[in-house]
Scaffold this active site. Structure first.
Site, short mmCIF file in Angstrom:
data_model
loop_
_atom_site.label_atom_id
_atom_site.label_comp_id
_atom_site.label_asym_id
_atom_site.label_seq_id
_atom_site.Cartn_x
_atom_site.Cartn_y
_atom_site.Cartn_z
N HIS A 219 12.54 80.16 19.92
CA HIS A 219 12.97 81.50 19.89
C HIS A 219 12.01 82.51 20.35
O HIS A 219 12.32 83.53 20.33
CB HIS A 219 13.51 81.84 18.48
CG HIS A 219 15.00 81.39 18.10
ND1 HIS A 219 15.03 79.99 18.00
CD2 HIS A 219 16.12 81.69 17.68
CE1 HIS A 219 16.51 79.76 17.45
NE2 HIS A 219 16.83 80.95 17.54
N GLU B 26 27.29 79.12 25.26
CA GLU B 26 26.58 79.58 26.29
C GLU B 26 27.08 79.30 27.77
O GLU B 26 27.00 79.80 28.59
CB GLU B 26 25.14 79.51 26.16
CG GLU B 26 24.17 80.19 25.14
CD GLU B 26 24.41 79.77 23.72
OE1 GLU B 26 24.98 78.51 23.75
OE2 GLU B 26 24.13 80.26 22.78
#
Lengths: 331, 326
Positions: A129, A60
């Protein structure tokens, strides 16, 4: 006008903008296979090829930073984060670099950068999440923050994001991808930032909600109508820039405001909205502004615990009743 | 290298040195404030690397970036004015030494965050390779300290997998603030790390312009051919402290003998000796280069001093670009 899914609306927005501008480029984890985990890039690789859409390594920091490198060299990247939670691995790239470079360079560097993030509760994904970071993003000067609730808003706002010359964090909600709605086919259909959507007119109270919270807000308004209470529902759609005027106008009319968000309560954007409403519409308010939010806790896994944490129509109804000083009534 | 190139490099190195000596002096007088990270002693690396640029090539710099900026051709008047926090500064007084941008000269910016430039360089390389389809390359400078940052490794992996035209230039100046490379790095030579990312890695004497040039030529050629990134480690030395307030750099975390030994290996003296011996540069030419540079630095200080402070009205400007696209 076709009735399509929110995920398809996002896909169509990207496809149209990629056709319109050869400098638009898409990258993110798994975007080249099966449309990615949520299907938002379906069929794009076939049309645009590996020079326009690429699956990245799970890195990322590298690919969020690379998005900035592309943007300042004249490309228009769309970077997809599979889960917003993963932005924490790239906060330097987003906050220290991307958000600030236009200001630090005195306007010399321009950042036409769309960061698409998937967020929210509803699938029992647990604490890492299922977060919502729009409040966090909105706190960073230099980022625009968009939270679309419907397929039409998703398409119109995403096209605006891709055409914008600033970094835009486009917050998609995992529970909305499969929802359907009418979306204009016109490739020039866009929705400007900073324009709230008035979803339901009312005169007794204003409910302000975005993204996945819009549906329970509308449901709450339905239930309240049965009690003879007329609630107005407004979706600001973009947190930055914020259509403050629309919120203030509504509260001037109704005298009551309930702000609903899925992001955590403490320092959530609802606090900012409440501050602005009281600052500009103080003499119109008949009750303190109420908030309905997730608690100041990590998102729990068990479905019943997750459900208990997330605002629903019943909690919104109670909050509106509180602004009407009728919360002691058993309904 | 041609005579012309060697003389150009020499003049750039001297300008870099003089500019920073002056900046240090002004800092001590309180006329320059905030963060200042001198590059003194490392000048050969930036000057040799950026000599190999052609139009359209790009680079990212670091917190210790004044040397990269000067090697890259940034206007020293605007640089000095920025250090003074003046309206005529490169970033209008909003940046400071760690936020200098000069895209006209391929400079994508100095950076306040260690390893902040490595991923940006990958993105710039994606534009060059996939969108613009050029054979241009991107240099990304970083220190041995930054070679321990995760994003550097992510970026080297990404650049390798996508065969991006990035030249990773690790300036191993031996110290990350107060801590030595020996204490902080798992490898003797940072270039060893290249093998983990299937790219060539080479360690070079970072004070030797000719050796650096040979290494950069190879890396640039490879990148232009579409064969992907390389890692070049230039072993050099930060003569001064991490920042002007670092009083431990001489006889503290580093012995005075060690510092003096490296000063004897001065890259500028070394190049001048080579140029004088080879007859590329005469004493007179050297004197005139020094005089020209001194005048340039004096002029930069004068310009900075005479410039106005930014109008407070600009405070809220440039948070967002107001320019509309299509």
């Amino acid at each position: 006008m076709a009735k399509i899914k929110y995920a398809t609306a996002i896909r169509d927005a990207m496809a149209e903008e990629m056709r319109r501008d050869p400098r638009v480029f898409v990258m993110g984890e798994d975007v080249e296979r099966f449309g990615g985990v949520f299907g938002c890039t379906l069929d794009l690789p076939e049309e645009f090829g590996p020079d326009r859409i690429r699956s990245t390594p799970i890195s990322e920091a590298a690919f969020v930073g690379a998005g900035l490198g592309m943007a300042i060299t004249g490309a228009r990247p769309i970077v997809e984060l599979q889960y917003v939670d993963f932005i924490m691995c790239a906060m330097d790239q987003l906050v220290n670099q991307t958000a600030k470079i236009h200001y630090m360079s005195n306007g010399k560097m321009t950042v036409p950068y769309t960061l698409r993030v998937q967020q929210g509760c509803g699938r029992g994904n647990g604490a890492q999440h299922a977060q919502n970071f729009e409040s966090l993003f909105a706190n960073i000067p230099g980022l625009k923050v968009v939270c679309p609730a419907t397929p039409a808003d998703a398409k119109g706002l995403l096209k605006t994001a891709i055409r914008d010359n600033n970094p835009v964090v486009f917050c998609e909600h995992k529970m909305l991808y499969a929802t359907r709605g009418e979306v204009p086919d016109d490739p020039d259909f866009t929705i400007p930032f900073g324009k709230a959507a008035l979803l339901r007119e009312g005169k007794d109270a204003t409910i302000i909600a975005t993204a996945y919270m819009v549906a329970p807000a509308l449901e709450a308004a339905d239930r309240l109508a049965k009690e003879g209470i007329s609630a107005e529902v407004i979706d600001p759609r973009t947190i930055v820039p914020l259509d403050e005027d629309a919120l203030v106008r509504s509260v001037e009319k109704t005298g009551r405001a309930v702000i609903v968000h899925e992001t955590n309560e403490f320092c959530g954007f609802g606090a900012e909205l409440a501050f602005r409403i009281q600052g500009r519409a103080f003499k119109y308010l008949d009750a303190p502004v109420e908030r309905v939010t997730t608690a100041q806790i990590p998102m729990p896994y068990a479905r019943n615990l997750e459900k208990a944490n997330v605002p629903d129509a019943a909690r919104i109804v109670r909050a509106v009743m509180k602004t009407l000083y009728r919360d002691k009534e058993g309904s | 290298m041609t005579h012309q190139e060697l003389l150009e490099i020499y003049e750039r190195m001297v300008l870099s040195r003089r500019f920073e000596e002056k900046a240090e002096e002004l800092y001590a007088q309180g006329r320059v404030t905030g963060s200042l990270h001198p590059y003194i002693g490392q000048e050969a690396v930036a000057c040799a690397a950026l000599l190999r640029r052609k139009p359209g090539d790009l680079f990212t710099s670091t917190h210790r970036g004044l040397g990269h900026c000067i090697a890259g051709g940034m206007d020293v008047r605007g640089m000095m004015a920025e250090l003074f926090g003046k309206a005529t500064g490169i970033s209008g007084g909003k940046g400071g030494s760690m936020h200098l941008f000069d895209p006209q000269n391929g400079n994508l910016g100095t950076n306040g965050i260690v390893a902040g430039g490595t991923s940006i360089a990958c993105g710039a390389a994606i534009t060059l390779k996939l969108i613009d389809r050029t054979d241009n390359v991107v240099f990304t400078f970083f220190g041995e300290g930054a070679s321990n940052e995760g994003v550097t490794h992510e970026s080297m992996n990404l650049a390798s997998v996508w065969k991006l035209p990035v030249i990773f230039v690790c300036e191993n100046n031996q110290y990350q603030v107060f801590t030595s490379a020996m204490e902080s790095c798992s490898v003797q030579d940072i270039s060893q790390r290249a093998s983990a990312y299937s790219m060539p890695g080479e360690t070079v004497d970072g004070n030797d312009v000719l050796a650096l040039d040979a290494a950069f030529r190879k890396a640039v050629e490879r990148a232009r051919q579409g064969e992907g990134p390389s890692l070049i480690e230039a072993k050099t030395y930060r003569w001064l402290g991490h920042w002007p307030g670092d009083v431990f750099a001489y006889g503290g975390y580093r012995s005075t003998e060690e510092v003096e030994r490296w000063k004897k290996a001065c890259p500028i003296v070394r190049l001048s000796r080579h140029l004088l011996e080879a007859g590329t540069m005469t004493r007179e030419m050297m004197d005139s280069i020094h005089a020209r540079v001194d005048a340039q630095v004096e002029e930069a200080v004068r310009f900075a001093e005479d410039s106005p402070e930014p109008d407070v009205g600009v405070l809220m400007q440039h948070v967002f670009s107001e320019v509309q696209n299509g």
